[in-house]
Structure formats: C-alpha cells, structure tokens
Design a protein around this motif. Structure first.
Motif, PDB file in Angstrom:
ATOM      1  N   HIS A  89     -18.902  -8.751  27.673  1.00  0.00           N
ATOM      2  CA  HIS A  89     -18.503  -8.909  29.065  1.00  0.00           C
ATOM      3  C   HIS A  89     -19.320  -8.031  30.006  1.00  0.00           C
ATOM      4  CE1 HIS A  89     -14.958 -10.482  26.970  1.00  0.00           C
ATOM      5  NE2 HIS A  89     -14.675 -11.134  28.082  1.00  0.00           N
ATOM      6  N   PRO A 127     -20.466 -14.000  27.416  1.00  0.00           N
ATOM      7  CA  PRO A 127     -19.670 -13.279  26.422  1.00  0.00           C
ATOM      8  C   PRO A 127     -19.521 -14.082  25.128  1.00  0.00           C
ATOM      9  CG  PRO A 127     -18.564 -13.258  28.547  1.00  0.00           C
ATOM     10  CD  PRO A 127     -19.716 -14.220  28.651  1.00  0.00           C
ATOM     11  N   PHE A 138     -17.836 -20.002  25.305  1.00  0.00           N
ATOM     12  CA  PHE A 138     -18.121 -18.650  24.844  1.00  0.00           C
ATOM     13  C   PHE A 138     -18.056 -18.517  23.325  1.00  0.00           C
ATOM     14  CE2 PHE A 138     -15.940 -18.536  28.993  1.00  0.00           C
ATOM     15  CZ  PHE A 138     -17.024 -18.146  29.759  1.00  0.00           C
ATOM     16  N   ALA A 146     -14.482 -10.663  20.772  1.00  0.00           N
ATOM     17  CA  ALA A 146     -14.274 -10.666  22.223  1.00  0.00           C
ATOM     18  C   ALA A 146     -15.198  -9.585  22.763  1.00  0.00           C
ATOM     19  CB  ALA A 146     -12.826 -10.394  22.581  1.00  0.00           C
ATOM     20  N   GLN A 200     -12.211  -8.828  33.162  1.00  0.00           N
ATOM     21  CA  GLN A 200     -12.078 -10.044  32.360  1.00  0.00           C
ATOM     22  C   GLN A 200     -11.357  -9.808  31.039  1.00  0.00           C
ATOM     23  OE1 GLN A 200     -16.102 -11.438  32.025  1.00  0.00           O
ATOM     24  NE2 GLN A 200     -16.129 -12.243  34.090  1.00  0.00           N
ATOM     25  N   GLY A 201     -11.235  -8.542  30.634  1.00  0.00           N
ATOM     26  CA  GLY A 201     -10.608  -8.215  29.356  1.00  0.00           C
ATOM     27  C   GLY A 201      -9.193  -8.737  29.193  1.00  0.00           C
ATOM     28  N   ILE A 230     -16.669 -14.987  22.558  1.00  0.00           N
ATOM     29  CA  ILE A 230     -15.212 -14.940  22.438  1.00  0.00           C
ATOM     30  C   ILE A 230     -14.765 -16.052  21.497  1.00  0.00           C
ATOM     31  CG2 ILE A 230     -13.008 -15.002  23.653  1.00  0.00           C
ATOM     32  CD1 ILE A 230     -14.647 -14.487  26.261  1.00  0.00           C
ATOM     33  N   THR A 252      -9.193 -12.512  28.658  1.00  0.00           N
ATOM     34  CA  THR A 252      -9.833 -12.771  27.370  1.00  0.00           C
ATOM     35  C   THR A 252      -8.852 -12.486  26.241  1.00  0.00           C
ATOM     36  OG1 THR A 252     -12.044 -12.269  28.182  1.00  0.00           O
ATOM     37  CG2 THR A 252     -11.693 -12.052  25.822  1.00  0.00           C
ATOM     38  N   GLU A 267     -10.833 -23.277  27.728  1.00  0.00           N
ATOM     39  CA  GLU A 267     -11.482 -22.286  28.588  1.00  0.00           C
ATOM     40  C   GLU A 267     -12.446 -21.386  27.808  1.00  0.00           C
ATOM     41  OE1 GLU A 267      -7.404 -23.165  30.292  1.00  0.00           O
ATOM     42  OE2 GLU A 267      -8.172 -22.645  28.320  1.00  0.00           O
ATOM     43  N   LEU A 268     -12.223 -21.244  26.509  1.00  0.00           N
ATOM     44  CA  LEU A 268     -13.062 -20.356  25.704  1.00  0.00           C
ATOM     45  C   LEU A 268     -14.216 -21.076  24.999  1.00  0.00           C
ATOM     46  CD1 LEU A 268     -10.461 -17.945  24.051  1.00  0.00           C
ATOM     47  CD2 LEU A 268     -11.854 -17.605  26.092  1.00  0.00           C
ATOM     48  N   LEU A 321      -7.508 -15.290  23.694  1.00  0.00           N
ATOM     49  CA  LEU A 321      -7.856 -15.118  22.289  1.00  0.00           C
ATOM     50  C   LEU A 321      -6.594 -14.984  21.434  1.00  0.00           C
ATOM     51  CD1 LEU A 321     -10.134 -15.004  20.274  1.00  0.00           C
ATOM     52  CD2 LEU A 321     -10.287 -12.554  20.670  1.00  0.00           C
TER      53      LEU A 321
END
Length: 77
Positions: A22, A6, A53, A19, A29-30, A8, A33, A49-50, A37
C-alpha cells in the motif's frame, strides 16, 4: 509490486494471505483491506473489489531471475 498496485488476497501457498504494497496509503487503506480480506478468508471467495490486487496476477508473466535485475549483488541463482 511490479505494476505498483497492492498485493491483496490468497497466495500460491495454501492458507497464506497477503495484504501488502500500500505504500504511504497503508494507514488509510489498511482498515478496508483488512475487512475485505477477512471476508475472503471467512467465505473462501475473493470479493470483486480485491480481484485487481490478486497477488498471483504477476505469475502470468515470464519469470526474470534476480541476477538479471541486479547483477551487482553477486548472488548466485
């Protein structure tokens, strides 16, 4: 995305966040996320964690014009 992950996080355009990508996992996962975000936008710092991505991760590769990928489209660069 080119690597299947993804996209993000912040983009090259100030104030624009992404974002996406996916696939069929977007429904599950939305929510996380969105939460991560929102934290990034609020704090100005991307949560660890992001980082895998990051939408700009692919900018490190050389640009391949669209015509090179799909010459049958007849588009001019």
């Amino acid at each position: 995305s080119a690597d299947g992950l993804p996209l993000i996080g912040p983009t090259a355009q100030p104030g624009v966040y992404l974002a996406a990508g996916h696939g069929m996992w977007g429904v599950t996962q939305g929510p996380i996320t969105g939460k991560l975000l929102a934290q990034a936008i609020d704090s100005g710092e991307l949560p660890s964690e992001l980082r895998p991505f990051d939408p700009l991760r692919s900018m490190q590769r050389p640009h391949v014009p669209m015509m090179a990928k799909w010459p049958r489209l007849g588009l001019k660069p």
